[in-house]
Design a protein around this motif. Structure first.
Motif, mmCIF file in Angstrom:
data_model
loop_
_atom_site.group_PDB
_atom_site.id
_atom_site.type_symbol
_atom_site.label_atom_id
_atom_site.label_comp_id
_atom_site.label_asym_id
_atom_site.label_seq_id
_atom_site.Cartn_x
_atom_site.Cartn_y
_atom_site.Cartn_z
ATOM 1 N N ASP A 1 0.834 -1.200 0.000
ATOM 2 C CA ASP A 1 0.000 0.000 0.000
ATOM 3 C C ASP A 1 0.870 1.253 0.000
ATOM 4 N N VAL A 2 0.412 2.251 -0.761
ATOM 5 C CA VAL A 2 1.135 3.528 -0.862
ATOM 6 C C VAL A 2 0.356 4.596 -0.104
ATOM 7 N N ILE A 3 1.007 5.188 0.869
ATOM 8 C CA ILE A 3 0.385 6.216 1.717
ATOM 9 C C ILE A 3 0.998 7.560 1.336
ATOM 10 N N GLU A 4 0.152 8.531 1.048
ATOM 11 C CA GLU A 4 0.653 9.820 0.573
ATOM 12 C C GLU A 4 -0.041 10.972 1.304
ATOM 13 N N VAL A 5 0.757 11.982 1.647
ATOM 14 C CA VAL A 5 0.191 13.218 2.187
ATOM 15 C C VAL A 5 -0.428 13.965 1.016
ATOM 16 N N ARG A 6 -1.659 14.382 1.150
ATOM 17 C CA ARG A 6 -2.360 15.052 0.056
ATOM 18 C C ARG A 6 -1.674 16.363 -0.303
ATOM 19 N N GLU A 7 -1.769 16.735 -1.555
ATOM 20 C CA GLU A 7 -1.002 17.857 -2.109
ATOM 21 C C GLU A 7 -1.153 19.135 -1.293
ATOM 22 N N LYS A 8 -2.381 19.472 -0.913
ATOM 23 C CA LYS A 8 -2.612 20.728 -0.196
ATOM 24 C C LYS A 8 -2.071 20.703 1.229
ATOM 25 N N SER A 9 -1.698 19.499 1.712
ATOM 26 C CA SER A 9 -1.231 19.369 3.100
ATOM 27 C C SER A 9 0.287 19.259 3.217
ATOM 28 N N LYS A 10 0.988 19.163 2.098
ATOM 29 C CA LYS A 10 2.427 18.894 2.124
ATOM 30 C C LYS A 10 3.253 20.027 2.708
ATOM 31 N N GLN A 11 2.722 21.233 2.699
ATOM 32 C CA GLN A 11 3.470 22.385 3.212
ATOM 33 C C GLN A 11 3.041 22.801 4.619
ATOM 34 N N LEU A 12 2.249 21.981 5.277
ATOM 35 C CA LEU A 12 1.859 22.283 6.658
ATOM 36 C C LEU A 12 3.101 22.276 7.550
ATOM 37 N N VAL A 13 3.131 23.187 8.509
ATOM 38 C CA VAL A 13 4.296 23.313 9.395
ATOM 39 C C VAL A 13 4.572 22.007 10.130
ATOM 40 N N ILE A 14 3.515 21.348 10.611
ATOM 41 C CA ILE A 14 3.688 20.120 11.374
ATOM 42 C C ILE A 14 4.389 19.041 10.544
ATOM 43 N N VAL A 15 4.097 19.022 9.240
ATOM 44 C CA VAL A 15 4.703 18.036 8.339
ATOM 45 C C VAL A 15 6.170 18.380 8.087
ATOM 46 N N LEU A 16 6.444 19.635 7.790
ATOM 47 C CA LEU A 16 7.809 20.064 7.499
ATOM 48 C C LEU A 16 8.725 19.873 8.703
ATOM 49 N N GLU A 17 8.200 20.131 9.896
ATOM 50 C CA GLU A 17 9.009 19.962 11.112
ATOM 51 C C GLU A 17 9.256 18.492 11.415
ATOM 52 N N ALA A 18 8.245 17.660 11.206
ATOM 53 C CA ALA A 18 8.360 16.236 11.534
ATOM 54 C C ALA A 18 9.427 15.547 10.702
ATOM 55 N N THR A 19 9.520 15.893 9.423
ATOM 56 C CA THR A 19 10.490 15.221 8.559
ATOM 57 C C THR A 19 11.928 15.531 8.953
ATOM 58 N N GLN A 20 12.122 16.621 9.692
ATOM 59 C CA GLN A 20 13.475 17.012 10.121
ATOM 60 C C GLN A 20 13.853 16.466 11.494
ATOM 61 N N LEU A 21 12.941 15.764 12.151
ATOM 62 C CA LEU A 21 13.222 15.259 13.498
ATOM 63 C C LEU A 21 14.397 14.293 13.493
ATOM 64 N N ALA A 22 15.344 14.554 14.374
ATOM 65 C CA ALA A 22 16.531 13.698 14.440
ATOM 66 C C ALA A 22 16.375 12.584 15.468
ATOM 67 N N GLU A 23 15.302 12.645 16.275
ATOM 68 C CA GLU A 23 15.181 11.722 17.397
ATOM 69 C C GLU A 23 14.753 10.312 16.997
ATOM 70 N N ARG A 24 14.302 10.115 15.756
ATOM 71 C CA ARG A 24 13.927 8.773 15.310
ATOM 72 C C ARG A 24 14.092 8.638 13.801
ATOM 73 N N ASP A 25 14.301 7.400 13.365
ATOM 74 C CA ASP A 25 14.477 7.096 11.951
ATOM 75 C C ASP A 25 13.276 6.324 11.428
#
Length: 205
Positions: free
Chosen positions: A139-163
């Protein structure tokens, strides 16, 4: 959102463990439980108490799933062929909100549930707003186009505390993840020891 935040930290303190491994966990500062009796010396837990604690910890880890829902997941794990504790972990990790969290699209499992609820995610191109939706390998899970620039998403991808674990392939440029396979207990990057065997013992009484 504040209610969820407080719930998250109460779970940590009640368990006396930083179960998500987050640097802001209050357990990092206070290892005793919440409330006026939190610092009382704890007696030795009975076998039932140890099993109950293991169940509460695993249930809490996935966003404090309701007891009725958690029991249904256990019952399905028990019906399936193979090792019940492994089946239980596999079912929990197949939940859509768990995969969104593992793929680092959001910072916490609580945020993952809300993120899915609000319709920010699609599965195989179909908008899906049910956090407990069970994904299958491939299964392919995707963040919808209009949601990709949300702050919560941008911050989460940079988290160093987990891989991102190896049973999920995530592309943070496209905000797409593929659920490669159902993991076993040893594959899941828990920050603390989980004991699904004790959860099975609890429900088998």
């Amino acid at each position: 959102m504040s209610k969820r935040e407080s719930s998250k930290y109460k779970i940590d303190r009640r368990m006396g463990e930083n179960i998500w491994g987050r640097p802001k966990s209050p357990v990092n500062r206070r290892e005793y439980g919440p409330g006026q009796h939190g610092q009382r010396r704890k007696g030795k837990l009975s076998d039932f108490g140890v099993q109950l604690r293991a169940k509460q910890k695993l249930k809490g880890y996935y966003g404090d799933i309701r007891e009725k829902q958690f029991r249904k997941i256990y019952e399905e794990a028990n019906r399936r062929k193979g090792d019940t504790p492994e089946n239980l972990i596999g079912l929990l990790e197949s939940r859509l909100d768990a995969i969104v969290y593992r793929a680092k699209f959001v910072p916490t499992v609580f945020a993952a549930r809300q993120f899915v609820n609000h319709g920010h995610v699609s599965v195989n191109g179909v908008r899906t707003n049910i956090p407990s939706f069970r994904c299958k390998p491939g299964d392919v899970i995707e963040v919808r186009e209009k949601s990709k620039q949300l702050v919560i998403v941008l911050e989460a991808t940079q988290l160093a505390e987990r891989d991102v674990p190896d049973y999920i392939e995530a592309d943070h440029n496209k905000m797409v993840a593929t659920f490669v396979r159902v993991p076993g207990l040893s594959d899941v990057p828990y920050a603390v020891q989980m004991e699904p065997n004790l959860v099975v013992e609890f429900y088998s009484r």
